[in-house]
Design a protein around this motif. Sequence first.
Motif, PDB file in Angstrom:
ATOM      1  N   ASN A  28       0.835  -1.299   0.035  1.00  0.00           N
ATOM      2  CA  ASN A  28       0.021   0.213   0.014  1.00  0.00           C
ATOM      3  C   ASN A  28       0.710   1.186  -0.060  1.00  0.00           C
ATOM      4  O   ASN A  28       2.035   1.059   0.153  1.00  0.00           O
ATOM      5  CB  ASN A  28      -0.980  -0.001   1.232  1.00  0.00           C
ATOM      6  CG  ASN A  28      -1.804  -1.355   1.384  1.00  0.00           C
ATOM      7  OD1 ASN A  28      -2.989  -1.114   0.738  1.00  0.00           O
ATOM      8  ND2 ASN A  28      -1.369  -2.136   2.035  1.00  0.00           N
ATOM      9  N   ARG A  29       0.470   2.578  -0.118  1.00  0.00           N
ATOM     10  CA  ARG A  29       0.920   3.814  -0.242  1.00  0.00           C
ATOM     11  C   ARG A  29       0.156   4.636   0.504  1.00  0.00           C
ATOM     12  O   ARG A  29      -0.937   4.662   0.589  1.00  0.00           O
ATOM     13  CB  ARG A  29       1.357   4.009  -1.616  1.00  0.00           C
ATOM     14  CG  ARG A  29       0.365   4.379  -2.439  1.00  0.00           C
ATOM     15  CD  ARG A  29       0.700   4.946  -3.830  1.00  0.00           C
ATOM     16  NE  ARG A  29      -0.269   5.190  -4.644  1.00  0.00           N
ATOM     17  CZ  ARG A  29      -1.320   6.555  -4.566  1.00  0.00           C
ATOM     18  NH1 ARG A  29      -0.913   7.368  -3.764  1.00  0.00           N
ATOM     19  NH2 ARG A  29      -2.255   6.536  -5.570  1.00  0.00           N
ATOM     20  N   CYS A  46      -1.451  -0.444  -3.929  1.00  0.00           N
ATOM     21  CA  CYS A  46      -0.814  -0.206  -5.338  1.00  0.00           C
ATOM     22  C   CYS A  46      -1.338  -0.250  -6.487  1.00  0.00           C
ATOM     23  O   CYS A  46      -2.126  -1.446  -6.467  1.00  0.00           O
ATOM     24  CB  CYS A  46       0.859  -0.813  -5.176  1.00  0.00           C
ATOM     25  SG  CYS A  46       1.890  -0.221  -3.769  1.00  0.00           S
ATOM     26  N   GLU A  50       2.578  -2.307  -9.869  1.00  0.00           N
ATOM     27  CA  GLU A  50       3.365  -1.755  -8.696  1.00  0.00           C
ATOM     28  C   GLU A  50       3.445  -2.538  -7.524  1.00  0.00           C
ATOM     29  O   GLU A  50       2.501  -3.230  -7.177  1.00  0.00           O
ATOM     30  CB  GLU A  50       3.092  -0.410  -8.621  1.00  0.00           C
ATOM     31  CG  GLU A  50       2.990   0.518 -10.012  1.00  0.00           C
ATOM     32  CD  GLU A  50       2.596   1.994  -9.701  1.00  0.00           C
ATOM     33  OE1 GLU A  50       2.058   2.146  -8.795  1.00  0.00           O
ATOM     34  OE2 GLU A  50       3.076   2.674 -10.462  1.00  0.00           O
ATOM     35  N   ILE A  51       4.569  -2.190  -6.605  1.00  0.00           N
ATOM     36  CA  ILE A  51       4.697  -2.755  -5.510  1.00  0.00           C
ATOM     37  C   ILE A  51       5.289  -1.780  -4.407  1.00  0.00           C
ATOM     38  O   ILE A  51       5.618  -0.733  -4.904  1.00  0.00           O
ATOM     39  CB  ILE A  51       5.663  -3.863  -5.366  1.00  0.00           C
ATOM     40  CG1 ILE A  51       7.181  -3.438  -5.825  1.00  0.00           C
ATOM     41  CG2 ILE A  51       5.224  -5.006  -6.411  1.00  0.00           C
ATOM     42  CD1 ILE A  51       8.165  -4.549  -5.374  1.00  0.00           C
ATOM     43  N   SER A  52       5.006  -2.065  -3.171  1.00  0.00           N
ATOM     44  CA  SER A  52       5.654  -1.145  -1.900  1.00  0.00           C
ATOM     45  C   SER A  52       6.227  -2.437  -1.042  1.00  0.00           C
ATOM     46  O   SER A  52       5.374  -3.005  -0.536  1.00  0.00           O
ATOM     47  CB  SER A  52       4.889  -0.227  -1.395  1.00  0.00           C
ATOM     48  OG  SER A  52       3.749  -0.726  -0.962  1.00  0.00           O
ATOM     49  N   SER A  57       4.887   3.722   2.944  1.00  0.00           N
ATOM     50  CA  SER A  57       5.556   3.990   2.122  1.00  0.00           C
ATOM     51  C   SER A  57       4.857   5.340   1.243  1.00  0.00           C
ATOM     52  O   SER A  57       3.571   5.033   1.076  1.00  0.00           O
ATOM     53  CB  SER A  57       5.805   2.869   0.834  1.00  0.00           C
ATOM     54  OG  SER A  57       6.280   3.319  -0.317  1.00  0.00           O
ATOM     55  N   SER A  59       5.243   5.962  -1.904  1.00  0.00           N
ATOM     56  CA  SER A  59       4.679   5.712  -3.417  1.00  0.00           C
ATOM     57  C   SER A  59       5.276   4.418  -3.721  1.00  0.00           C
ATOM     58  O   SER A  59       5.712   3.856  -2.879  1.00  0.00           O
ATOM     59  CB  SER A  59       5.577   6.683  -4.247  1.00  0.00           C
ATOM     60  OG  SER A  59       6.958   6.652  -4.145  1.00  0.00           O
ATOM     61  N   CYS A  60       4.766   3.739  -4.682  1.00  0.00           N
ATOM     62  CA  CYS A  60       4.889   2.590  -5.301  1.00  0.00           C
ATOM     63  C   CYS A  60       5.938   2.551  -6.232  1.00  0.00           C
ATOM     64  O   CYS A  60       6.000   3.482  -6.876  1.00  0.00           O
ATOM     65  CB  CYS A  60       3.540   1.943  -5.872  1.00  0.00           C
ATOM     66  SG  CYS A  60       2.541   1.393  -4.420  1.00  0.00           S
ATOM     67  N   LYS A  73       1.189  -7.583  -3.215  1.00  0.00           N
ATOM     68  CA  LYS A  73       2.055  -6.423  -3.883  1.00  0.00           C
ATOM     69  C   LYS A  73       3.153  -5.993  -3.172  1.00  0.00           C
ATOM     70  O   LYS A  73       3.114  -4.424  -2.924  1.00  0.00           O
ATOM     71  CB  LYS A  73       1.154  -5.347  -4.213  1.00  0.00           C
ATOM     72  CG  LYS A  73      -0.263  -5.596  -5.076  1.00  0.00           C
ATOM     73  CD  LYS A  73      -0.980  -4.593  -5.515  1.00  0.00           C
ATOM     74  CE  LYS A  73      -1.945  -5.065  -6.586  1.00  0.00           C
ATOM     75  NZ  LYS A  73      -2.711  -3.890  -7.147  1.00  0.00           N
ATOM     76  N   ASP A  74       3.997  -6.845  -2.463  1.00  0.00           N
ATOM     77  CA  ASP A  74       5.100  -6.315  -1.659  1.00  0.00           C
ATOM     78  C   ASP A  74       6.516  -6.518  -2.441  1.00  0.00           C
ATOM     79  O   ASP A  74       7.476  -6.443  -1.690  1.00  0.00           O
ATOM     80  CB  ASP A  74       5.041  -6.983  -0.174  1.00  0.00           C
ATOM     81  CG  ASP A  74       4.749  -8.440  -0.034  1.00  0.00           C
ATOM     82  OD1 ASP A  74       4.904  -8.778  -1.151  1.00  0.00           O
ATOM     83  OD2 ASP A  74       4.832  -8.811   0.988  1.00  0.00           O
TER      84      ASP A  74
END
Length: 358
Positions: A28-29, A46, A50-52, A57, A59-60, A73-74
Amino acid sequence: MENCFRPQEKIIYNKPESRCSDVCLPGNRKKPRSSIHRCCYDCVPCSEGEISNQTDSESCMKCRDDEWPNEKKDRCIPKVLEFLSYIDGISIVFITFSALLCVMTVIVKGIFISHLNTPIVKANNRNLSFVILVSIMLSFLCVFLFLGQPQDITCILRVMTFGVIFSIAVSSLLAKTIMVYIAFKATKPGSYWRKWLGGKLSNSIVSLCSSVQVIICLIWLSSSHPFMEMDIHSYQDKIVIQCNEGSVIGFYSVLGYMGFLAAVSFVLAFMVRTLPDSFNEAKYITFSMLVFCSVWIAMIPAYLSTRGKYIVAVEVFAILASSAGLLSCIFFPKCFIILFKPEKNTQSCLLDNKYRYG
């Protein structure tokens, strides 16, 4: 005497913490809220691709073209490679049918060889019949070029192999039809057409028509030949390994010429289909060309509307269906007479030898 004094205990007080937002987990962002407090934000997943991998975070990060985010999504993971492998269910079906039809073609050829000098085999040029049988068998075997992970060499051999093989088969049918027409034109005494009877004309027709397809393939190879490519845009989470045809004009020229030969064979066979049935197999050629053309015409919209490995499946199905149509329409009726109606496979049931060639 006991020591009545105890060391002074240190009392720790936790600092009170005030939060207006939850902690953003990886995947997440932060998204600032529309409020007067800058420290307040929302956690949003994200976007696709895209990932975070950090908490809270800002941004992603976008994954590379050959990678795709996992479910959380990590982190980025390699994309799945897709092609029509030998272990796919549809490939197993194709392999099974190809093997069975190839064996069936060999059996038909064995029946013809064992009855080589019988009237029904000698009629309508037995040499052309063997050429057609070999071409059909090779067309069933060329299915294996379409299965498995594509390589540059297999991409080159795929379309060109079945294009030349089918051109030889259809050219042989065209030669058969022309020879039937000439044979009945030559029935009158002193006819001009008698000098065209024999194997030279039929062999010349097959060689000429097949050579045109070979020339088309050579031009295609020299200008822009097929090659293996990785399609990363058709699917978000897959990489499709496929064959790029190189020159689209070359690809459709091969198919177009093959269709032209089939159309000419169909028209000529339709014209001479009413000749005496005991000699004439033009009606079987007519039906076989009708099946052949119908399969490839239906293949075009299916080919244009599919993606990935299913494009290859459409091509393989068209090859198997059209080849099976030729085998069943041309040779099964003769095999039925040879095996189950031997009384019809006699000299008295066919025209006199002066009308027969081959």
